[in-house]
Motif scaffolding. Structure first.
Motif, PDB file in Angstrom:
ATOM      1  N   UNK A 146       0.843  -1.203   0.000  1.00 52.74           N
ATOM      2  CA  UNK A 146       0.000   0.000   0.000  1.00 52.74           C
ATOM      3  C   UNK A 146       0.870   1.242   0.000  1.00 52.74           C
ATOM      4  N   UNK A 147       0.232   2.331  -0.354  1.00 51.21           N
ATOM      5  CA  UNK A 147       0.970   3.546  -0.639  1.00 51.21           C
ATOM      6  C   UNK A 147       0.214   4.743  -0.076  1.00 51.21           C
ATOM      7  N   UNK A 148       0.925   5.822   0.176  1.00 57.45           N
ATOM      8  CA  UNK A 148       0.257   7.039   0.660  1.00 57.45           C
ATOM      9  C   UNK A 148       1.091   8.244   0.304  1.00 57.45           C
ATOM     10  N   UNK A 149       0.562   9.436   0.593  1.00 53.01           N
ATOM     11  CA  UNK A 149       1.268  10.661   0.179  1.00 53.01           C
ATOM     12  C   UNK A 149       2.478  10.982   1.053  1.00 53.01           C
ATOM     13  N   UNK A 150       3.481  11.636   0.454  1.00 49.52           N
ATOM     14  CA  UNK A 150       4.654  12.053   1.232  1.00 49.52           C
ATOM     15  C   UNK A 150       4.368  13.354   1.985  1.00 49.52           C
ATOM     16  N   UNK A 151       3.508  14.165   1.418  1.00 48.39           N
ATOM     17  CA  UNK A 151       3.079  15.358   2.152  1.00 48.39           C
ATOM     18  C   UNK A 151       1.821  14.965   2.918  1.00 48.39           C
ATOM     19  N   UNK A 152       1.912  14.997   4.230  1.00 51.98           N
ATOM     20  CA  UNK A 152       0.853  14.449   5.068  1.00 51.98           C
ATOM     21  C   UNK A 152       0.213  15.542   5.906  1.00 51.98           C
ATOM     22  N   UNK A 153      -0.892  15.147   6.555  1.00 51.61           N
ATOM     23  CA  UNK A 153      -1.433  16.063   7.554  1.00 51.61           C
ATOM     24  C   UNK A 153      -1.120  15.517   8.943  1.00 51.61           C
ATOM     25  N   UNK A 154      -1.304  16.376   9.902  1.00 51.54           N
ATOM     26  CA  UNK A 154      -0.964  16.048  11.283  1.00 51.54           C
ATOM     27  C   UNK A 154      -1.694  14.781  11.761  1.00 51.54           C
ATOM     28  N   UNK A 167       6.439   5.900   7.591  1.00 52.81           N
ATOM     29  CA  UNK A 167       5.377   5.359   6.742  1.00 52.81           C
ATOM     30  C   UNK A 167       4.207   4.842   7.585  1.00 52.81           C
ATOM     31  N   UNK A 168       4.277   5.039   8.906  1.00 57.94           N
ATOM     32  CA  UNK A 168       3.132   4.661   9.746  1.00 57.94           C
ATOM     33  C   UNK A 168       1.879   5.435   9.339  1.00 57.94           C
ATOM     34  N   UNK A 169       2.084   6.584   8.697  1.00 58.21           N
ATOM     35  CA  UNK A 169       0.927   7.350   8.227  1.00 58.21           C
ATOM     36  C   UNK A 169       0.096   6.544   7.217  1.00 58.21           C
ATOM     37  N   UNK A 170       0.761   5.681   6.473  1.00 52.20           N
ATOM     38  CA  UNK A 170       0.036   4.870   5.491  1.00 52.20           C
ATOM     39  C   UNK A 170      -0.839   3.836   6.196  1.00 52.20           C
ATOM     40  N   UNK A 171      -0.351   3.321   7.340  1.00 51.72           N
ATOM     41  CA  UNK A 171      -1.161   2.413   8.173  1.00 51.72           C
ATOM     42  C   UNK A 171      -2.509   3.022   8.465  1.00 51.72           C
ATOM     43  N   UNK A 172      -2.449   4.294   8.927  1.00 54.21           N
ATOM     44  CA  UNK A 172      -3.680   4.965   9.333  1.00 54.21           C
ATOM     45  C   UNK A 172      -4.621   5.057   8.131  1.00 54.21           C
ATOM     46  N   UNK A 173      -4.084   5.499   7.009  1.00 58.97           N
ATOM     47  CA  UNK A 173      -4.918   5.604   5.813  1.00 58.97           C
ATOM     48  C   UNK A 173      -5.491   4.246   5.415  1.00 58.97           C
ATOM     49  N   UNK A 174      -4.668   3.217   5.517  1.00 54.42           N
ATOM     50  CA  UNK A 174      -5.128   1.889   5.105  1.00 54.42           C
ATOM     51  C   UNK A 174      -6.249   1.386   6.022  1.00 54.42           C
ATOM     52  N   UNK A 193      -8.257   3.218   7.746  1.00 54.35           N
ATOM     53  CA  UNK A 193      -9.467   4.015   7.536  1.00 54.35           C
ATOM     54  C   UNK A 193     -10.269   3.501   6.344  1.00 54.35           C
ATOM     55  N   UNK A 194      -9.559   2.910   5.384  1.00 59.71           N
ATOM     56  CA  UNK A 194     -10.237   2.540   4.142  1.00 59.71           C
ATOM     57  C   UNK A 194     -10.530   1.046   3.998  1.00 59.71           C
ATOM     58  N   UNK A 195      -9.936   0.231   4.855  1.00 65.09           N
ATOM     59  CA  UNK A 195     -10.110  -1.217   4.701  1.00 65.09           C
ATOM     60  C   UNK A 195     -10.553  -1.870   6.002  1.00 65.09           C
ATOM     61  N   UNK A 196     -11.317  -2.938   5.846  1.00 63.11           N
ATOM     62  CA  UNK A 196     -11.771  -3.669   7.030  1.00 63.11           C
ATOM     63  C   UNK A 196     -10.817  -4.843   7.299  1.00 63.11           C
ATOM     64  N   UNK A 197     -10.651  -5.217   8.567  1.00 60.70           N
ATOM     65  CA  UNK A 197      -9.812  -6.393   8.852  1.00 60.70           C
ATOM     66  C   UNK A 197     -10.467  -7.640   8.265  1.00 60.70           C
ATOM     67  N   UNK A 198      -9.740  -8.709   8.001  1.00 60.04           N
ATOM     68  CA  UNK A 198      -8.297  -8.840   8.247  1.00 60.04           C
ATOM     69  C   UNK A 198      -7.454  -7.980   7.283  1.00 60.04           C
ATOM     70  N   UNK A 199      -6.387  -7.428   7.849  1.00 59.36           N
ATOM     71  CA  UNK A 199      -5.503  -6.564   7.066  1.00 59.36           C
ATOM     72  C   UNK A 199      -4.095  -7.135   7.104  1.00 59.36           C
ATOM     73  N   UNK A 200      -3.501  -7.232   5.937  1.00 55.60           N
ATOM     74  CA  UNK A 200      -2.082  -7.621   5.863  1.00 55.60           C
ATOM     75  C   UNK A 200      -1.460  -6.762   4.791  1.00 55.60           C
ATOM     76  N   UNK A 201      -0.724  -5.744   5.186  1.00 56.34           N
ATOM     77  CA  UNK A 201      -0.189  -4.850   4.164  1.00 56.34           C
ATOM     78  C   UNK A 201       1.189  -4.335   4.559  1.00 56.34           C
ATOM     79  N   UNK A 202       2.016  -4.096   3.559  1.00 57.33           N
ATOM     80  CA  UNK A 202       3.272  -3.396   3.815  1.00 57.33           C
ATOM     81  C   UNK A 202       3.296  -2.133   2.963  1.00 57.33           C
ATOM     82  N   UNK A 203       3.904  -1.103   3.539  1.00 52.16           N
ATOM     83  CA  UNK A 203       3.908   0.203   2.866  1.00 52.16           C
ATOM     84  C   UNK A 203       5.328   0.722   2.766  1.00 52.16           C
TER      85      UNK A 203
END
Ligand code: PHE
Length: 334
Positions: A119-127, A163-170, A172-182
């Motif tokens: 999974x992927x997310x933006x480099x410019x993030x919000x707080x 990249x923990x920010x991508x965890x949060x995004x993931x 928020x958008x996906x239901x468990x079970x979750x297995x992802x690397x970012x």
């Protein structure tokens, strides 16, 4: 009119003949120019017809020249391509993968084998995604662990520090079970040296399901270090991250064979490869996952440090200078 027929019938295999034809009809002292000069002497009532005829002649002659020229050219081209089959091919440069990409792809392969997606997310993030949702509210002292670059004067917008920010995004958008690397680039306001830069790469892992245990985490890490380094001797040291509880730092025993080993492991032979832990229930709650139903683990590692050791690179800055003499050395790698 006879001239038109002559022009239309003309054909040649020979460049000089074509040139003679061109001069005869279209040259400065050619037939057409003679006719054009003649035009003013033609009686008015014949001007129209005369004009049409010389225009037709002009078209016929020009068309013939263009047609023959084209056929000469395409014949020459074909000769160029097929003429000498023993001619060696044009050499072309093959690039090489960057060592950071090589290591990143290896890590992705290892985790894909056990069902993790990427999974992927933006480099410019919000707080929220970089800090607050990860149990790091404003004024939390742990924010100091990661010196942050803010975008202009707006403290809400920043360059992600992990990249923990991508965890949060993931989550928020996906239901468990979750297995992802970012995998991704992160930024920290740190002094540049042979060991650290103000930008580097991380890979974060996230696993959420029912009844996930610390033993699952440990086993996953052991599988990873075995696949990645061929070494399964790891140790977990208690640590602290606001988003995991309990938290640990993972070291893999690398050994002390070279000067680079010595420098990167600070003389211990143990390579600190990642932070990890069981996801704090507050983080799950922040991302709309019910902590009474689900739990999980997360881990995060820096790619550069692994690349330095794997390829015995003595200065991290070499990874960013893009000196071709350096990059060429990775040609044989995957
Ligand atoms: N985000 C942490 C860091 O950048 C690493 C980490 C990830 C630790 C996930 C625990 C769990 O230092």
């Amino acid at each position: 009119k006879d001239y038109i027929a002559e022009a239309e019938a003309f054909s040649t295999q020979n460049k000089e003949e074509l040139e003679a034809f061109r001069i005869k009809f279209l040259g400065k002292k050619g037939i057409l120019n003679d006719f054009f000069a003649e035009f003013k002497n033609v009686p008015n009532e014949q001007k129209k017809e005369f004009g049409q005829v010389i225009n037709a002649l002009k078209k016929a002659a020009e068309g013939k020249v263009a047609e023959l020229q084209e056929s000469f050219e395409s014949r020459e081209e074909a000769k160029g391509i097929y003429g000498d089959l023993t001619r060696p091919g044009e050499p072309f440069q093959v690039g090489s993968r960057h060592p950071i990409s090589i290591v990143k792809n290896q890590i992705i392969d290892i985790f894909s084998t056990i069902g993790f997606n990427v999974s992927d997310g933006p480099e410019i993030e919000d707080d929220w995604h970089n800090f607050t949702a990860l149990n790091l509210p404003e004024y939390h002292p742990a924010r100091d662990m990661q010196d942050t670059f803010f975008i202009q004067t707006n403290p809400d917008i920043l360059l992600r520090t992990h990249t923990s920010s991508v965890q949060v995004r993931y989550m928020e958008e996906n239901k468990p079970p979750i297995r992802t690397i970012s995998p991704g680039r992160v930024y920290r306001n740190e002094a540049v040296s042979s060991r650290s830069l103000c930008t580097f790469h991380q890979i974060e892992g996230l696993y959420i399901d029912k009844d996930v245990s610390f033993a699952d985490l440990k086993q996953t890490l052991q599988y990873f270090t075995k696949e990645m380094f061929g070494k399964s001797r790891i140790r977990l040291r208690p640590s602290y991250f606001p988003f995991t509880e309990p938290s640990a730092e993972v070291d893999v025993y690398w050994g002390l064979k070279t000067e680079v080993d010595y420098r990167i492991t600070k003389g211990t032979g143990w390579l600190e490869i990642m932070g990890c832990g069981m996801i704090d229930p507050n983080v799950l709650k922040n991302c709309n996952i019910d902590p009474a139903k689900y739990n999980g683990f997360a881990f995060g590692m820096g790619i550069e440090r692994i690349a330095l050791l794997m390829y015995q690179i003595s200065d991290i800055r070499m990874l960013y200078e893009n000196d071709v003499r350096f990059l060429e050395q990775f040609k044989s790698s995957i």
